[in-house]
Design a protein around this motif. Structure first.
Motif, PDB file in Angstrom:
ATOM      1  N   ILE A 205       5.032   4.061 -12.043  1.00 34.36           N
ATOM      2  CA  ILE A 205       5.252   5.305 -11.300  1.00 34.36           C
ATOM      3  C   ILE A 205       5.005   5.092  -9.812  1.00 34.36           C
ATOM      4  O   ILE A 205       5.710   5.641  -8.964  1.00 34.36           O
ATOM      5  CB  ILE A 205       4.358   6.436 -11.861  1.00 34.36           C
ATOM      6  CG1 ILE A 205       4.827   6.815 -13.269  1.00 34.36           C
ATOM      7  CG2 ILE A 205       4.349   7.641 -10.940  1.00 34.36           C
ATOM      8  CD1 ILE A 205       3.873   7.697 -14.031  1.00 34.36           C
ATOM      9  N   ARG A 206       4.033   4.282  -9.465  1.00 39.05           N
ATOM     10  CA  ARG A 206       3.717   4.026  -8.060  1.00 39.05           C
ATOM     11  C   ARG A 206       4.759   3.142  -7.374  1.00 39.05           C
ATOM     12  O   ARG A 206       4.882   3.164  -6.148  1.00 39.05           O
ATOM     13  CB  ARG A 206       2.344   3.365  -7.948  1.00 39.05           C
ATOM     14  CG  ARG A 206       1.204   4.297  -8.237  1.00 39.05           C
ATOM     15  CD  ARG A 206      -0.110   3.565  -8.126  1.00 39.05           C
ATOM     16  NE  ARG A 206      -1.231   4.463  -8.313  1.00 39.05           N
ATOM     17  CZ  ARG A 206      -2.473   4.071  -8.443  1.00 39.05           C
ATOM     18  NH1 ARG A 206      -2.772   2.785  -8.412  1.00 39.05           N
ATOM     19  NH2 ARG A 206      -3.439   4.949  -8.605  1.00 39.05           N
ATOM     20  N   GLN A 207       5.490   2.349  -8.144  1.00 40.19           N
ATOM     21  CA  GLN A 207       6.444   1.411  -7.561  1.00 40.19           C
ATOM     22  C   GLN A 207       7.528   2.114  -6.739  1.00 40.19           C
ATOM     23  O   GLN A 207       7.833   1.684  -5.625  1.00 40.19           O
ATOM     24  CB  GLN A 207       7.096   0.554  -8.650  1.00 40.19           C
ATOM     25  CG  GLN A 207       6.242  -0.573  -9.138  1.00 40.19           C
ATOM     26  CD  GLN A 207       5.887  -1.563  -8.037  1.00 40.19           C
ATOM     27  OE1 GLN A 207       6.706  -1.917  -7.211  1.00 40.19           O
ATOM     28  NE2 GLN A 207       4.639  -1.992  -8.044  1.00 40.19           N
ATOM     29  N   GLU A 208       8.113   3.141  -7.280  1.00 40.99           N
ATOM     30  CA  GLU A 208       9.206   3.820  -6.576  1.00 40.99           C
ATOM     31  C   GLU A 208       8.760   4.397  -5.229  1.00 40.99           C
ATOM     32  O   GLU A 208       9.401   4.125  -4.201  1.00 40.99           O
ATOM     33  CB  GLU A 208       9.818   4.912  -7.451  1.00 40.99           C
ATOM     34  CG  GLU A 208      11.020   5.551  -6.804  1.00 40.99           C
ATOM     35  CD  GLU A 208      11.646   6.608  -7.694  1.00 40.99           C
ATOM     36  OE1 GLU A 208      12.334   7.468  -7.125  1.00 40.99           O
ATOM     37  OE2 GLU A 208      11.466   6.575  -8.929  1.00 40.99           O
ATOM     38  N   PRO A 209       7.682   5.148  -5.161  1.00 40.66           N
ATOM     39  CA  PRO A 209       7.243   5.634  -3.848  1.00 40.66           C
ATOM     40  C   PRO A 209       6.897   4.490  -2.884  1.00 40.66           C
ATOM     41  O   PRO A 209       7.152   4.589  -1.681  1.00 40.66           O
ATOM     42  CB  PRO A 209       6.002   6.484  -4.151  1.00 40.66           C
ATOM     43  CG  PRO A 209       6.089   6.827  -5.580  1.00 40.66           C
ATOM     44  CD  PRO A 209       6.863   5.728  -6.232  1.00 40.66           C
ATOM     45  N   TRP A 210       6.334   3.420  -3.443  1.00 44.09           N
ATOM     46  CA  TRP A 210       5.987   2.279  -2.600  1.00 44.09           C
ATOM     47  C   TRP A 210       7.254   1.659  -1.999  1.00 44.09           C
ATOM     48  O   TRP A 210       7.298   1.345  -0.815  1.00 44.09           O
ATOM     49  CB  TRP A 210       5.199   1.248  -3.397  1.00 44.09           C
ATOM     50  CG  TRP A 210       4.870  -0.003  -2.636  1.00 44.09           C
ATOM     51  CD1 TRP A 210       5.299  -1.250  -2.913  1.00 44.09           C
ATOM     52  CD2 TRP A 210       4.073  -0.120  -1.469  1.00 44.09           C
ATOM     53  NE1 TRP A 210       4.813  -2.154  -1.993  1.00 44.09           N
ATOM     54  CE2 TRP A 210       4.044  -1.473  -1.099  1.00 44.09           C
ATOM     55  CE3 TRP A 210       3.361   0.789  -0.698  1.00 44.09           C
ATOM     56  CZ2 TRP A 210       3.360  -1.936   0.019  1.00 44.09           C
ATOM     57  CZ3 TRP A 210       2.661   0.327   0.408  1.00 44.09           C
ATOM     58  CH2 TRP A 210       2.669  -1.024   0.766  1.00 44.09           C
TER      59      TRP A 210
ATOM     60  N   GLU B 251      10.103   3.165  -1.479  1.00 40.69           N
ATOM     61  CA  GLU B 251      10.613   4.129  -0.493  1.00 40.69           C
ATOM     62  C   GLU B 251       9.825   4.031   0.816  1.00 40.69           C
ATOM     63  O   GLU B 251      10.391   4.070   1.908  1.00 40.69           O
ATOM     64  CB  GLU B 251      10.543   5.554  -1.038  1.00 40.69           C
ATOM     65  CG  GLU B 251      11.495   5.835  -2.163  1.00 40.69           C
ATOM     66  CD  GLU B 251      12.940   5.777  -1.700  1.00 40.69           C
ATOM     67  OE1 GLU B 251      13.258   6.265  -0.602  1.00 40.69           O
ATOM     68  OE2 GLU B 251      13.756   5.209  -2.465  1.00 40.69           O
ATOM     69  N   TYR B 252       8.545   3.896   0.690  1.00 42.11           N
ATOM     70  CA  TYR B 252       7.702   3.775   1.879  1.00 42.11           C
ATOM     71  C   TYR B 252       8.046   2.502   2.656  1.00 42.11           C
ATOM     72  O   TYR B 252       8.166   2.520   3.880  1.00 42.11           O
ATOM     73  CB  TYR B 252       6.220   3.772   1.472  1.00 42.11           C
ATOM     74  CG  TYR B 252       5.276   3.541   2.617  1.00 42.11           C
ATOM     75  CD1 TYR B 252       5.039   4.545   3.552  1.00 42.11           C
ATOM     76  CD2 TYR B 252       4.620   2.326   2.764  1.00 42.11           C
ATOM     77  CE1 TYR B 252       4.175   4.334   4.619  1.00 42.11           C
ATOM     78  CE2 TYR B 252       3.754   2.110   3.818  1.00 42.11           C
ATOM     79  CZ  TYR B 252       3.536   3.115   4.746  1.00 42.11           C
ATOM     80  OH  TYR B 252       2.688   2.912   5.794  1.00 42.11           O
ATOM     81  N   LYS B 253       8.204   1.391   1.942  1.00 44.82           N
ATOM     82  CA  LYS B 253       8.538   0.132   2.602  1.00 44.82           C
ATOM     83  C   LYS B 253       9.890   0.236   3.321  1.00 44.82           C
ATOM     84  O   LYS B 253      10.049  -0.286   4.432  1.00 44.82           O
ATOM     85  CB  LYS B 253       8.572  -1.015   1.586  1.00 44.82           C
ATOM     86  CG  LYS B 253       7.184  -1.447   1.170  1.00 44.82           C
ATOM     87  CD  LYS B 253       7.071  -2.682   0.300  1.00 44.82           C
ATOM     88  CE  LYS B 253       8.229  -3.186  -0.416  1.00 44.82           C
ATOM     89  NZ  LYS B 253       7.980  -4.340  -1.294  1.00 44.82           N
ATOM     90  N   LYS B 254      10.861   0.917   2.711  1.00 39.67           N
ATOM     91  CA  LYS B 254      12.155   1.105   3.356  1.00 39.67           C
ATOM     92  C   LYS B 254      12.014   1.859   4.663  1.00 39.67           C
ATOM     93  O   LYS B 254      12.688   1.565   5.647  1.00 39.67           O
ATOM     94  CB  LYS B 254      13.121   1.853   2.443  1.00 39.67           C
ATOM     95  CG  LYS B 254      13.683   1.021   1.345  1.00 39.67           C
ATOM     96  CD  LYS B 254      14.625   1.854   0.511  1.00 39.67           C
ATOM     97  CE  LYS B 254      15.134   1.078  -0.687  1.00 39.67           C
ATOM     98  NZ  LYS B 254      15.979   1.918  -1.522  1.00 39.67           N
ATOM     99  N   SER B 255      11.141   2.843   4.670  1.00 41.68           N
ATOM    100  CA  SER B 255      10.972   3.665   5.882  1.00 41.68           C
ATOM    101  C   SER B 255      10.315   2.835   7.004  1.00 41.68           C
ATOM    102  O   SER B 255      10.427   3.204   8.178  1.00 41.68           O
ATOM    103  CB  SER B 255      10.139   4.909   5.585  1.00 41.68           C
ATOM    104  OG  SER B 255       8.794   4.568   5.339  1.00 41.68           O
ATOM    105  N   LEU B 256       9.637   1.750   6.662  1.00 47.24           N
ATOM    106  CA  LEU B 256       8.986   0.930   7.675  1.00 47.24           C
ATOM    107  C   LEU B 256       9.921  -0.151   8.252  1.00 47.24           C
ATOM    108  O   LEU B 256       9.615  -0.726   9.286  1.00 47.24           O
ATOM    109  CB  LEU B 256       7.754   0.221   7.090  1.00 47.24           C
ATOM    110  CG  LEU B 256       6.593   1.122   6.692  1.00 47.24           C
ATOM    111  CD1 LEU B 256       5.488   0.257   6.095  1.00 47.24           C
ATOM    112  CD2 LEU B 256       6.052   1.899   7.874  1.00 47.24           C
ATOM    113  N   GLU B 257      11.013  -0.410   7.569  1.00 47.00           N
ATOM    114  CA  GLU B 257      11.921  -1.462   8.050  1.00 47.00           C
ATOM    115  C   GLU B 257      12.500  -1.076   9.401  1.00 47.00           C
ATOM    116  O   GLU B 257      13.010   0.036   9.580  1.00 47.00           O
ATOM    117  CB  GLU B 257      13.047  -1.677   7.034  1.00 47.00           C
ATOM    118  CG  GLU B 257      12.562  -2.352   5.766  1.00 47.00           C
ATOM    119  CD  GLU B 257      13.697  -2.555   4.780  1.00 47.00           C
ATOM    120  OE1 GLU B 257      14.870  -2.413   5.148  1.00 47.00           O
ATOM    121  OE2 GLU B 257      13.373  -2.870   3.627  1.00 47.00           O
ATOM    122  N   LEU B 258      12.399  -2.012  10.309  1.00 46.55           N
ATOM    123  CA  LEU B 258      12.930  -1.779  11.640  1.00 46.55           C
ATOM    124  C   LEU B 258      14.204  -2.596  11.798  1.00 46.55           C
ATOM    125  O   LEU B 258      14.218  -3.808  11.699  1.00 46.55           O
ATOM    126  CB  LEU B 258      11.909  -2.188  12.692  1.00 46.55           C
ATOM    127  CG  LEU B 258      10.570  -1.420  12.636  1.00 46.55           C
ATOM    128  CD1 LEU B 258       9.594  -2.057  13.593  1.00 46.55           C
ATOM    129  CD2 LEU B 258      10.785   0.042  12.965  1.00 46.55           C
TER     130      LEU B 258
END
Length: 75
Positions: free
Chosen positions: A60-65, A67-74
């Motif tokens: 369950i934690r994998q999906e939000p994680w 998504e969070y990593k995607k938002s950090l990609e520059l």
């Protein structure tokens, strides 16, 4: 001032007996409830082990994680 109430010994005995009987019944109901709760807990543990629980939490934690990593990609 002094107040005295006379109650026959038989009545006191009956009141005490009924009170004691009621308390014992309440205690037995409590013990039965505890036993039922333990059985439910046991069944839940058999159905859904702690390891399985943590595996599900990890999934369950994998999906939000992600998504969070995607938002950090520059880019």
């Amino acid at each position: 001032m002094k107040l005295a109430i006379e109650i026959p010994d038989e009545e006191i005995y009956e009141i005490g007996k009924e009170t004691l009987k009621k308390k014992i019944q309440e205690y037995l109901e409590f013990i039965k409830l505890q036993k039922e709760i333990k059985e439910i807990s046991k069944e839940l543990k058999e159905f859904f082990s702690e390891n399985k629980y943590w595996e599900e939490v990890k999934k369950i934690r994998q999906e939000p994680w992600q998504e969070y990593k995607k938002s950090l990609e520059l880019n």
